[in-house]
Design an enzyme around this catalytic site. Structure first.
Site, PDB file in Angstrom:
ATOM      1  N   ARG A  64     -13.036   0.339   8.604  1.00  0.00           N
ATOM      2  CA  ARG A  64     -11.761  -0.294   8.247  1.00  0.00           C
ATOM      3  C   ARG A  64     -11.596  -1.568   9.077  1.00  0.00           C
ATOM      4  O   ARG A  64     -11.162  -2.598   8.584  1.00  0.00           O
ATOM      5  CB  ARG A  64     -10.573   0.658   8.476  1.00  0.00           C
ATOM      6  CG  ARG A  64      -9.236  -0.068   8.402  1.00  0.00           C
ATOM      7  CD  ARG A  64      -7.998   0.828   8.208  1.00  0.00           C
ATOM      8  NE  ARG A  64      -8.056   2.122   8.832  1.00  0.00           N
ATOM      9  CZ  ARG A  64      -7.931   2.347  10.154  1.00  0.00           C
ATOM     10  NH1 ARG A  64      -7.729   1.353  10.993  1.00  0.00           N
ATOM     11  NH2 ARG A  64      -8.014   3.572  10.623  1.00  0.00           N
ATOM     12  N   TYR A 116       2.880 -16.961 -10.023  1.00  0.00           N
ATOM     13  CA  TYR A 116       2.183 -15.804 -10.600  1.00  0.00           C
ATOM     14  C   TYR A 116       3.143 -14.599 -10.587  1.00  0.00           C
ATOM     15  O   TYR A 116       3.820 -14.355  -9.581  1.00  0.00           O
ATOM     16  CB  TYR A 116       0.931 -15.525  -9.771  1.00  0.00           C
ATOM     17  CG  TYR A 116       0.194 -14.276 -10.158  1.00  0.00           C
ATOM     18  CD1 TYR A 116      -0.541 -14.210 -11.338  1.00  0.00           C
ATOM     19  CD2 TYR A 116       0.226 -13.150  -9.341  1.00  0.00           C
ATOM     20  CE1 TYR A 116      -1.217 -13.051 -11.697  1.00  0.00           C
ATOM     21  CE2 TYR A 116      -0.457 -11.990  -9.689  1.00  0.00           C
ATOM     22  CZ  TYR A 116      -1.170 -11.943 -10.866  1.00  0.00           C
ATOM     23  OH  TYR A 116      -1.834 -10.798 -11.217  1.00  0.00           O
ATOM     24  N   ASP A 188      -1.897 -20.941  -2.944  1.00  0.00           N
ATOM     25  CA  ASP A 188      -2.729 -20.040  -3.737  1.00  0.00           C
ATOM     26  C   ASP A 188      -3.745 -20.911  -4.479  1.00  0.00           C
ATOM     27  O   ASP A 188      -3.394 -21.652  -5.395  1.00  0.00           O
ATOM     28  CB  ASP A 188      -1.840 -19.252  -4.698  1.00  0.00           C
ATOM     29  CG  ASP A 188      -2.616 -18.216  -5.524  1.00  0.00           C
ATOM     30  OD1 ASP A 188      -3.814 -18.433  -5.770  1.00  0.00           O
ATOM     31  OD2 ASP A 188      -2.007 -17.219  -5.941  1.00  0.00           O
ATOM     32  N   LYS A 213     -10.952 -13.429  -9.458  1.00  0.00           N
ATOM     33  CA  LYS A 213     -11.068 -14.439 -10.508  1.00  0.00           C
ATOM     34  C   LYS A 213     -12.348 -15.269 -10.303  1.00  0.00           C
ATOM     35  O   LYS A 213     -13.422 -14.731 -10.363  1.00  0.00           O
ATOM     36  CB  LYS A 213      -9.799 -15.285 -10.541  1.00  0.00           C
ATOM     37  CG  LYS A 213      -8.497 -14.462 -10.395  1.00  0.00           C
ATOM     38  CD  LYS A 213      -8.202 -13.569 -11.578  1.00  0.00           C
ATOM     39  CE  LYS A 213      -7.075 -12.562 -11.314  1.00  0.00           C
ATOM     40  NZ  LYS A 213      -5.811 -13.126 -10.841  1.00  0.00           N
TER      41      LYS A 213
HETATM   42  C1  PLP Z   1      -4.638 -12.615 -10.185  1.00  0.00           C
HETATM   43  C2  PLP Z   1      -3.843 -13.520  -9.318  1.00  0.00           C
HETATM   44  C3  PLP Z   1      -3.227 -13.045  -8.147  1.00  0.00           C
HETATM   45  C4  PLP Z   1      -3.257 -11.586  -7.746  1.00  0.00           C
HETATM   46  O1  PLP Z   1      -4.530 -11.166  -7.402  1.00  0.00           O
HETATM   47  P1  PLP Z   1      -5.110  -9.670  -7.628  1.00  0.00           P
HETATM   48  O2  PLP Z   1      -6.517  -9.792  -7.190  1.00  0.00           O
HETATM   49  O3  PLP Z   1      -4.934  -9.335  -9.065  1.00  0.00           O
HETATM   50  O4  PLP Z   1      -4.292  -8.775  -6.749  1.00  0.00           O
HETATM   51  C5  PLP Z   1      -2.549 -13.954  -7.362  1.00  0.00           C
HETATM   52  N1  PLP Z   1      -2.460 -15.251  -7.709  1.00  0.00           N
HETATM   53  C6  PLP Z   1      -3.026 -15.744  -8.836  1.00  0.00           C
HETATM   54  C7  PLP Z   1      -2.874 -17.182  -9.162  1.00  0.00           C
HETATM   55  C8  PLP Z   1      -3.727 -14.893  -9.672  1.00  0.00           C
HETATM   56  O5  PLP Z   1      -4.262 -15.364 -10.795  1.00  0.00           O
END
Ligand code: PLP
Length: 394
Positions: A64, A116, A188, A213
């Site tokens: 962890r 988001y 982000d 992503k």
């Molecule tokens: C998918 C996404 C998130 C969240 O991420 P997860 O891996 O699904 O928890 C946050 N910000 C953006 C812009 C996203 O596309």
């Protein structure tokens, strides 16, 4: 919590002078394994590590707290973001949660009015209960925000390009504004990736990713990542990673590490395929408006051209025939798969109003119901264009 700090020693760049993006993606943190010479970083599928004596170990005690596969990924990704520090999490939202835990009750978060949906839910419904306040603003117009600055603001949360409207926020301008009010700027960078956009260089204090992503890039693992040059923030994140335990297993870290090796190649192809799709959409009778920062007519085009090295693979458009037409188009594609998520090799299509952004209905974050979002993949350009054309004309 102070926004300024730059470490004397930058472990990434001091040791990797002048190496390019792909070289770093393939080599930083990924020397051949010491015992066997394995060229690929092994999946260290273990929960604990033998100690030579009481309290005498080789840097790893319990998985962890730390795992060598995760360490390799963290080093490589930090390098790609131009960061001294990087911390991997179980998901993008777990990464966001760790960042938001820097706040105390009474602190305020300023976020974009098209954040988001999961970020909005986390800040409003989870941190709201813990006494954190928030407000959503149009971050493309900073003069309005400056005039209406909420006093307790400790953090400004920016996405650019935004999801799903693909608005562009000027990172350097919002960094200057946030810092003038002694707030931290979190960016982000999920949509742009470090290949197209370097928020820390623009003045951001923290970069966050859903590595689910583009970083992973193959729709096969969920993950999150935070990069920073601020040692205090890094210490906080490490503490939360260990104390709360939202860590990924080594196999998932390995998949993301494998993914980022081809990030530059994939992003080039996402860029060019998206440009071809935009060419099809612009002026097509079935399409009312195309939202893509690469278009000279896009309100954020100039800023995007300045802070991004390409416009990415996300394209949104509004159907000329309203909600029903949007849904018909979405259900008529054959290659573009109808699914949530984005940023992987395969092309996806979705209806944000019903799917990814349903929870925003009735709020400031509601999106138009004739909106279609495309995540343009890396298939052959001609096949993607043909598929979307037949769907528009079906
Ligand atoms: C998918 C996404 C998130 C969240 O991420 P997860 O891996 O699904 O928890 C946050 N910000 C953006 C812009 C996203 O596309």
């Amino acid at each position: 919590m102070s926004p300024e700090t730059s470490p004397e020693h930058d472990p990434v760049h001091d040791e990797q002078p002048g190496f390019g993006f792909s070289t770093r993606a393939i080599h930083v943190g990924q020397d051949p394994e010491a015992v066997t010479g394995a060229v690929t970083v092994p999946v260290f599928q273990t929960s604990t590590f033998a100690q030579e004596g009481v309290g005498k170990h080789k840097g790893y005690e319990y998985a962890r707290t730390g795992n060598p596969t995760r360490t390799a990924l963290e080093s490589a990704l930090a390098s790609l973001e131009g960061a001294a520090f990087g911390v991997d999490f179980a998901s993008g939202l777990a990464a966001e949660d760790a960042i938001l835990r820097m706040l105390d009750p009474g602190d305020h978060v300023v976020m974009g009015n098209d954040a988001y949906g999961g970020t909005f839910r986390l800040i409003s419904k989870v941190f709201g209960r813990a006494g954190i306040t928030w407000s959503a603003h149009d971050l493309t117009d900073l003069t309005v925000l400056d005039g209406a600055w909420p006093a307790a603001t400790k953090m400004v949360w920016v996405e650019t390009p935004t999801n799903p409207l693909l608005n562009i926020v000027d990172i350097a301008a919002v960094a200057a504004l946030a810092h003038s009010h002694e707030a931290l700027l979190v960016v982000d960078n999920t949509f742009a990736t470090p290949y197209l956009q370097q928020p820390l260089a623009g003045g951001a204090d923290v970069v966050v990713h859903s590595s689910t992503k583009y970083l992973g890039g193959h729709s096969d693992t969920v993950g999150g990542f935070v990069a920073t040059n601020n040692g205090d923030i890094d210490q906080h994140l490490r503490f939360i990673q260990n104390a709360v335990g939202a860590v990924r297993g080594p196999w998932d870290c390995y998949l993301t590490l494998r993914g980022i090796k081809t990030l530059a190649l994939r992003m080039e192809r996402h860029n060019s395929n998206a440009a071809a799709i935009v060419d099809l959409l612009v002026g097509h009778d079935a399409v009312a408006t195309v939202l893509y920062p690469g278009l000279a007519t896009h309100a954020g085009h100039e800023v995007a051209a300045r802070q991004m090295s390409g416009f990415g693979g996300m394209v949104s458009f509004r159907a000329a025939g309203g909600r029903g037409a949007a849904i018909r188009i979405i259900e008529a594609t054959k290659l573009f798969t109808l699914a949530e998520s984005l940023g992987a090799v395969e092309s996806l299509i979705e209806h944000p109003g019903v799917m990814t952004h349903a929870s925003a209905e009735g709020s400031d974050l509601e999106v138009p119901d004739d909106l279609v979002r495309l995540s343009v993949g890396i298939e052959d350009e001609a096949d993607l264009v043909a598929d979307l054309r037949q769907a528009l004309e079906a």
